[in-house]
Write a protein that holds these residues in place. Structure first.
Motif, PDB file in Angstrom:
ATOM      1  N   PRO A   1       0.552  -1.107  -0.259  1.00 43.35           N
ATOM      2  CA  PRO A   1       0.314  -0.045  -0.464  1.00 43.35           C
ATOM      3  C   PRO A   1       0.836   1.411  -0.329  1.00 43.35           C
ATOM      4  N   GLU A   2       0.583   1.838  -0.707  1.00 43.75           N
ATOM      5  CA  GLU A   2       1.058   3.269  -1.150  1.00 43.75           C
ATOM      6  C   GLU A   2       1.418   4.104  -0.223  1.00 43.75           C
ATOM      7  N   SER A   3       1.073   4.245   1.036  1.00 40.22           N
ATOM      8  CA  SER A   3       0.871   5.346   2.407  1.00 40.22           C
ATOM      9  C   SER A   3       2.159   4.159   3.027  1.00 40.22           C
TER      10      SER A   3
ATOM     11  N   SER B   1      -5.432   8.062  -1.587  1.00 40.38           N
ATOM     12  CA  SER B   1      -6.449   6.609  -2.220  1.00 40.38           C
ATOM     13  C   SER B   1      -7.404   6.764  -2.459  1.00 40.38           C
TER      14      SER B   1
ATOM     15  N   TYR C   1       1.820  10.790   1.608  1.00 34.29           N
ATOM     16  CA  TYR C   1       1.256  10.468   2.752  1.00 34.29           C
ATOM     17  C   TYR C   1       2.546  11.223   4.477  1.00 34.29           C
TER      18      TYR C   1
END
Ligand SMILES: *[C@@H]1O[C@H](CO)[C@@H](O)[C@H](O)[C@H]1NC(C)=O
Ligand SMILES: *[C@@H]1O[C@H](CO)[C@@H](O)[C@H](O)[C@H]1NC(C)=O
Length: 360
Positions: A124-126, A201, A149
């Motif tokens: 997950p990019e976070s 997102s 983030y």
């Protein structure tokens, strides 16, 4: 049920439809009119339409599996472009032979195992960060990065580890940092927090639900403090500092407009609509002549229509009128267009490449 669907759809595409529609008609009709009346002098300022889909388009493929060079920056020697990508790193383009190399990473690449390796993992990019807007301060060589983030980051001129310089303003944590530009004279960093409620997102919800919790922010490197210049904004996205530093132009995605905010001088605190756009604007960059290139994520009128989409427009100085439009099928969406010496550099949040479009 059908009615509900239609309502949802109308909300998602409620970007001044009448204005956008009449603009599109003008956009399509002008070249035809120009051609038809080529014998007579054409006094009307025609919109120059340029296709991206031709052999002048040169693609710069990213190393797999990363993608999404959302924003592009050039260093003080003209090197680059530099771009933040999907694994949280900032890459630098070194030319055809070397391709992209790693310029900067963040603390997660050291502390979180799955961010460290260049594995083909879907993280997950976070977790590993997602650099979006970025710009150099040429006097110091520092690169500032709006990470969606992790907050406002600064990378030293030599590259390497990005330092977190701010994560909140006015007691409210950053939630979805997005666009960024630097006033080259003062070193002030202007950036946007697109929503204090939804994260990157969930960006579609920011548009569809009409969120108005975005902020325009300014970091002062001398005091190391972040000032909230405006809050309660509707999806502020890209930002570009005017040449004289007295104002910044901000793209408001859900409103399909560019708005100018005065940040210094006699009109400080004031704002006005600068340009109305034929689609949802993403990043905005100075064209070097007082105007701006604005990337459009997709035209407000594209839904269901299989026309070649308008991917970006250049608005002129003064009245913000659209002077030039870029269209094509080489990109699903364009996130940024940067012009340097007649060459257009194109970044997109959802392609595994950036591109260069040769001199016009
Ligand atoms: C652009 O052109 C100017 C002068 O024509 C030159 O000094 C500069 O290095 C060029 N920049 C790039 C990135 O090629
Ligand atoms: C922009 O200016 C108008 C007045 O012209 C004002 O009503 C509005 O609140 C301002 N918007 C922001 C975000 O400051």
């Amino acid at each position: 049920m059908h009615r509900d669907d239609e309502t949802t759809r109308a909300m998602a595409y409620s970007c001044r439809p009448s204005h956008a529609a009449s603009f599109l008609i003008a956009l399509l009709a002008l070249p035809l009119l120009a051609a038809a009346s080529s014998a007579a002098p054409a006094p009307a300022p025609a919109i120059k339409i340029k296709s991206m889909d031709h052999r002048g388009l040169s693609v710069m493929p990213l190393p797999s599996p990363v993608s999404g060079p959302e924003s592009l920056a050039f260093d003080r020697r003209g090197g680059g472009p530099y771009a933040g990508v999907s694994d949280g790193r900032v890459l630098r383009w070194r030319g055809r032979r070397l391709g992209w190399t790693v310029f900067a990473y963040n603390s997660r690449h050291k502390s979180v195992g799955m961010c460290a390796a260049k594995k083909k993992l879907v993280v997950p990019e976070s977790v590993c960060g997602r650099p979006l807007g970025l710009q150099f301060h040429h006097m110091t060589g520092d690169l500032y990065v709006a990470d969606a983030y992790l907050g406002l980051l600064r990378v030293p001129a030599r590259g390497g580890m990005a330092e977190v310089v701010a994560t909140e303003a006015g007691g409210v944590p950053f939630n979805f940092l997005n666009g960024l530009d630097v006033d080259q004279k003062t070193g002030h960093v202007y950036f946007t927090d697109s929503s204090t409620f939804y994260r990157r997102s969930q960006y579609l919800l920011v548009v569809a639900l009409g969120d108005e919790t975005g902020r325009l922010l300014r970091y002062d490197p001398r005091t190391r403090r972040v000032a909230v210049l405006h809050d309660s904004l509707s999806y502020p996205n890209g930002v570009a500092v005017a040449a004289d530093g007295s104002s910044v132009v901000v793209s408001h995605t859900a409103l399909c407009e560019l708005r100018r905010y005065w940040v210094r001088g006699a009109r400080v605190g004031e704002n006005e609509t600068f340009a109305e756009l034929p689609g949802y604007p993403d990043n905005v960059r100075s064209d070097g002549l007082g105007g701006y290139w604005v990337a459009l994520s997709h035209g407000a009128d594209d839904a269901g229509v299989d026309a070649v989409p308008t991917l970006a427009v250049r608005v002129g100085p003064g009245d913000g009128a659209v002077e030039e439009a870029l269209e094509g099928l080489s990109f699903a969406t364009v996130s940024e267009v940067a012009e340097r010496n007649g060459t257009l550099w194109v970044g997109s949040v959802d392609t595994p490449y950036a591109a260069e479009l040769g001199p016009r």
